[in-house]
Design a protein around this motif. Sequence first.
Motif, mmCIF file in Angstrom:
data_model
loop_
_atom_site.group_PDB
_atom_site.id
_atom_site.type_symbol
_atom_site.label_atom_id
_atom_site.label_comp_id
_atom_site.label_asym_id
_atom_site.label_seq_id
_atom_site.Cartn_x
_atom_site.Cartn_y
_atom_site.Cartn_z
ATOM 1 N N ASP A 1 -15.918 -0.630 26.467
ATOM 2 C CA ASP A 1 -16.519 -1.519 27.462
ATOM 3 C C ASP A 1 -17.347 -2.577 26.715
ATOM 4 O OD1 ASP A 1 -17.781 -2.715 29.585
ATOM 5 O OD2 ASP A 1 -18.937 -0.954 30.197
ATOM 6 N N THR A 2 -17.160 -3.854 27.040
ATOM 7 C CA THR A 2 -17.883 -4.920 26.335
ATOM 8 C C THR A 2 -19.290 -5.156 26.888
ATOM 9 O OG1 THR A 2 -16.967 -6.618 27.802
ATOM 10 C CG2 THR A 2 -15.735 -6.126 25.781
ATOM 11 N N ALA A 3 -19.605 -4.619 28.058
ATOM 12 C CA ALA A 3 -20.895 -4.921 28.684
ATOM 13 C C ALA A 3 -22.100 -4.572 27.809
ATOM 14 C CB ALA A 3 -20.992 -4.220 30.041
ATOM 15 N N PRO A 4 -22.134 -3.413 27.154
ATOM 16 C CA PRO A 4 -23.304 -3.104 26.309
ATOM 17 C C PRO A 4 -23.515 -4.120 25.185
ATOM 18 C CG PRO A 4 -22.077 -1.103 26.772
ATOM 19 C CD PRO A 4 -21.230 -2.239 27.259
ATOM 20 N N LEU A 5 -22.431 -4.629 24.592
ATOM 21 C CA LEU A 5 -22.577 -5.639 23.545
ATOM 22 C C LEU A 5 -23.193 -6.910 24.102
ATOM 23 C CD1 LEU A 5 -22.015 -7.004 20.775
ATOM 24 C CD2 LEU A 5 -19.797 -7.657 21.707
ATOM 25 N N LEU A 6 -22.680 -7.385 25.224
ATOM 26 C CA LEU A 6 -23.198 -8.627 25.803
ATOM 27 C C LEU A 6 -24.671 -8.492 26.151
ATOM 28 C CD1 LEU A 6 -20.174 -9.578 28.099
ATOM 29 C CD2 LEU A 6 -20.707 -10.438 25.811
ATOM 30 N N ALA A 7 -25.057 -7.331 26.655
ATOM 31 C CA ALA A 7 -26.474 -7.104 26.972
ATOM 32 C C ALA A 7 -27.319 -7.101 25.705
ATOM 33 C CB ALA A 7 -26.622 -5.796 27.736
ATOM 34 N N ARG A 8 -26.842 -6.430 24.667
ATOM 35 C CA ARG A 8 -27.581 -6.345 23.410
ATOM 36 C C ARG A 8 -27.798 -7.722 22.807
ATOM 37 N NH1 ARG A 8 -24.970 -3.077 18.422
ATOM 38 N NH2 ARG A 8 -25.624 -1.246 19.617
#
Length: 678
Positions: free
Chosen positions: A667-674
């Motif tokens: 899932d890419t969401a955690p990277l974008l948030a970080r």
Amino acid sequence: MVGEMTENPFFEASRLAYELPPFAEIREEHYLPAFERGMAEQLAEIEAITDTRSVPTFDNTLLALERSGELLRRVRVVFDNQACSDTTDLLDEVDAKVSPLLAAHHDAIHLDRRLFERIEALYEARADLGLDAESQRLLQRRYDDFVRSGARLGEAEQARLRELNAELAVLGTTFQQNVNAATRAAALVLDSAEELAGLSEGAIAGAAENARVLGHDGKYVLSLKNTSTQPELAQLTDRSVRERLLAASLGRAGDTNGPLAIRMAALRAERAALLGHPSHAAYVVADETAGTVEAVDGLLRRLVEPAVANARREAEELAGVAAADGVEEIAAHDWAYYSEKVRQASYQVDAAVLRPYFELERVLRDGVFFAAKLAYGLEFTERPDLTAHHPDARVFEVFEEDGTALGLFIGDFHARASKRGGAWMDSLVTQSRMTGRRPVVLNNLNIPRPAPGEPVLLTWDEVRTLFHEFGHALHGLFSDVEYPLFAGTSVPRDFVEFPSQVNEMWMVRPEVLANYARHHETGEPLPAELVERMAAAEGFGQGFRTVEYLAATLLDWAWHTVSQGQEVADAEEFEARALADVGLAVPAIPPRYRTAYFQHVFSSGYSAAYYAYIWSEVLDADTVRWFETNGRSVRESGELFRRELLARGFSRDPLESFRAMVGRAPDTAPLLARRGLA
């Protein structure tokens, strides 16, 4: 020359624990004869495989190929590390001589038609061979490797391929040696301690000691790190010194390596076309987890606009602080300095105040090793009786929770003039059930040596690097595969950074941070409120960090999407145009690496693959969230991460290993948030 030397420690397997190379016996003059004999022995072994009149079998072809080249393996792993961590003029000469010989040796094996015919026959009959899953994968990978290396080409095309590979080997070695020389030559020599105002007393003393070692007694020397931005830029109050330091960094090796980069890009493009690919990037990515140029290009370009917007917001905040000093426009040499001021003002986090809490020995034992025990049950015992490649390097034996011996870890932490910049991991002995070997892994860092008698205090970034590189070491130590080809970090470039990036999470885990972050004089723990402010401050600067990284990544991408016949006249003009074309021509944020000193892509195997760090970070950020939310204990999660992913190496598809651990696709969401890009 083969056979002239009879006494050579490489000529037989080491009798030391874990087959640790006998460094105390190895001398510079041993390398070239060992290389020569090692290549000759392996070619004789290949000849024995292809000369057999028997029908090809898995044992007499694939296993025989896996077992070949033992002497060459022994000398190569030791030499490659020595040439990077403690080189000399003689070793540079050996490197220059051996590089094209090794390229030709690789071609002699992979373009051997008789050998490929045997492998191809097995591949075509693979459904009937009764192989287990890992053996099937070995056959598949070997077949693919030979095809990608040109085994199907005609004689004329193979002859040209050999020429291309030989020239690229020479150019890559020359590029790295030019960077090493230019980095040493560009060190900033200062006459007075006043010019270093803003640095800590320990850092100033370290600069004086560095000057003494380099032959500038009574002066102060700031040696360059491998990246564009230098850590001292965040503290130096003299703007002219900051400008000189960054100019020295950005100007390295331009005259020598610009033309080499142009030539290497052209040769790589020609080779890719010869092998049926539209660009070198297409050739590289076809064998990575990304799979296609479009997949990589899509991810990178989606990140550019929000990253630049984030950096612009940061620049506005910096400009407000800089105006008080009469600075009308933030320049590249100002960014780190005023970012530090913002962190101090907005988050009350001062890098100089943090350093006394990060003493190397405590960070290593009570941080890095402690986290490995917490997650995996490991124990570490220093082995001063075992000699490493340099007096600075230390050897540790690693044990499982039940006392079973696992392998050796070597730490070589300090910078020196003979070591190339950056930080990296090497495997000196590769785990394999087939050979019965257990792993010996090595971490190299470039932490400046303090003045005599002073403690080794780390920056926050150096703490991160220590944890990061140890993540690579764990990947090698935990390897549990049958065949050496699949062991440890022998995975695609865009996956190999994932385990090391995950290991960075332990540096900020409360139970780990509280264990190692203690004042080196008083033993007092890092104050809780400072920890909270550090966590908040981590978000500031993501715009800068993402833009400088993307600039380097898309610069690598531009060089390696050049098509055959496309002419490049000037490397600096090409670089400027490439960054402008993707919207990353941000004068105040230079690329993390400029072309002329971008060793990752012109001499270290990351060509068209520097995107790997952000690609791997998708998996990393998702895995960190998984550790925090999966409902298991740290120990249970660590064991699952080890068993399903770290231990597997490349014995199965890496993304299959990720899914086996997490239970779903990334899932890419955690990277974008970080990264502040959501």
